[in-house]
Design an enzyme around this catalytic site. Structure first.
Site, mmCIF file in Angstrom:
data_model
loop_
_atom_site.group_PDB
_atom_site.id
_atom_site.type_symbol
_atom_site.label_atom_id
_atom_site.label_comp_id
_atom_site.label_asym_id
_atom_site.label_seq_id
_atom_site.Cartn_x
_atom_site.Cartn_y
_atom_site.Cartn_z
ATOM 1 N N HIS A 11 0.798 -1.238 0.000
ATOM 2 C CA HIS A 11 0.000 0.000 0.000
ATOM 3 C C HIS A 11 0.829 1.286 0.000
ATOM 4 C CE1 HIS A 11 -3.297 -2.686 1.193
ATOM 5 N NE2 HIS A 11 -2.534 -3.122 2.178
HETATM 6 C C1 BDR Z 1 -2.755 0.359 5.647
HETATM 7 O O1 BDR Z 1 -2.839 -0.164 6.972
HETATM 8 C C2 BDR Z 1 -1.574 -0.548 7.437
HETATM 9 O O2 BDR Z 1 -1.641 -1.795 8.018
HETATM 10 C C3 BDR Z 1 -0.639 -0.510 6.259
HETATM 11 O O3 BDR Z 1 0.651 -0.098 6.650
HETATM 12 C C4 BDR Z 1 -1.275 0.483 5.333
HETATM 13 O O4 BDR Z 1 -0.854 1.797 5.614
HETATM 14 C C5 BDR Z 1 -3.519 -0.556 4.728
HETATM 15 O O5 BDR Z 1 -4.850 -0.673 5.132
#
Ligand code: BDR
Ligand code: CA
Length: 322
Positions: free
Chosen positions: A254
């Protein structure tokens, strides 16, 4: 001219890759990194951030931020995180996509004295050149800074947020983690008046990163490329079991997609300027609600409904190569 950014992280596995990409890419000037609680409690997300800085032999300042959301952990009754299935390794041990602490040497360097929200107030008040704020954890630090001094929003060129999901959610049936973790802060930030680009799960899941990229990183064979490859392989194992993407053997990475967008905006596709709100009640607590009606007038967010895997993969791997 490289683009100046402040990066706000809750360092877990994909945050670490975002820090590395931002530091390594010549078109990005990493002014500072702020930490927040999220993937792990603040002491771990901060220590992990410092460990990554040392892995990179980097010298960006790190500011420790908020240890709790504005009110989210006091809200009662709050819809709990959905009981999701666990991924396991070949021995049946549960795999955690974000370890408490990275398998890297304990950091010797320290954080700056000033807390992250105060850093935002101070830095942005004095800023004479545009700066972009990239938020890849819960949005608490910037929300607190905006409560103290709302005018700082005028100094921000753009806020890029990894968060939200329209067709895809993760932490509950309705919500994505970063927004769910502190939805009240998210609402503050979404309505601060600055230009906002949102990189939600809809984009990160379609701009997946695969085994091919982790193999390419391993060929580069620097300590940071190997570490990124390990994190990606871990994420692939988890995704394949509990949240499979379009392509088997791939994961959503992400947070670095926000950095890649600053390097090549085309990594985000189907971007629509629309009104995005956050639910603060009931079973939808933390849900991002994306208005797609033609008639809507108050449009606050550029929301990306897709991402481009090929472009993202190239930016990521090339940055480690050079
Ligand atoms: C987001 O949540 C976190 O666990 C990850 O780092 C990312 O920023 C994804 O939903
Ligand atoms: Ca994150």
């Amino acid at each position: 001219m490289p683009r100046k950014i402040i990066l706000d992280v809750d360092t877990g596995s994909d945050d670490a890759c975002a820090i590395m990409l931002a530091w390594l890419h010549p078109e990005i000037q990493l002014e500072a990194v702020c930490t927040v609680k999220g993937n792990q409690p603040l002491k771990y997300t901060t220590e992990n951030t410092l460990r990554i800085r040392e892995l990179l032999h980097a010298d960006f300042p790190v500011y420790r931020g908020c240890a709790h959301g504005l009110v989210s952990d006091l809200v009662y009754p709050r819809i709990p995180v959905t009981k999701n299935a666990d991924a396991v390794d070949e021995h049946g041990n549960v795999l955690h996509i974000h370890k408490e602490l990275f398998d890297l040497p304990e950091a010797t360097g320290k954080c700056e004295e000033m807390p992250a929200p105060m850093f935002y107030v101070d830095y942005l008040s004095k800023a004479e050149e545009p700066v972009t704020v990239v938020m890849v954890g819960p949005l608490t630090n910037l929300a607190v800074a905006l409560l103290i001094k709302p005018e700082i929003a005028e100094k921000i060129e753009e806020i890029v947020i990894m968060g939200g999901g329209h067709n895809i959610t993760n932490v509950t049936l309705a919500a994505e983690f970063n927004i769910y973790d502190d939805p009240e802060s998210a609402l503050r930030v979404l309505h601060c008046g600055a230009k906002i680009t949102m990189v939600p799960l809809d984009a990160t899941h379609t701009a997946y990163i695969s085994k091919k990229e982790s193999d390419q990183l391993r060929e580069i064979s620097t300590p940071e490329a190997n570490f990124a490859a390990d994190l990606i392989d871990l994420r692939i194992m988890v995704h394949d079991q509990v949240q499979p993407l379009e392509v088997k053997g791939s994961c959503a990475l992400h947070d670095p997609l926000c950095i890649a967008y600053l390097i090549d905006p085309e990594v985000l596709q189907n971007v629509s300027l629309c009104n995005v709100e956050v639910s603060l009640s009931g079973i939808t607590y933390g849900q991002t609600i994306v208005d797609q009606r033609y008639m809507q007038k108050e449009r606050n967010v550029y929301y990306a409904f897709r991402g481009d895997h090929e472009r993202f993969a190239k930016i990521l791997v090339d940055a480690f190569r050079h």
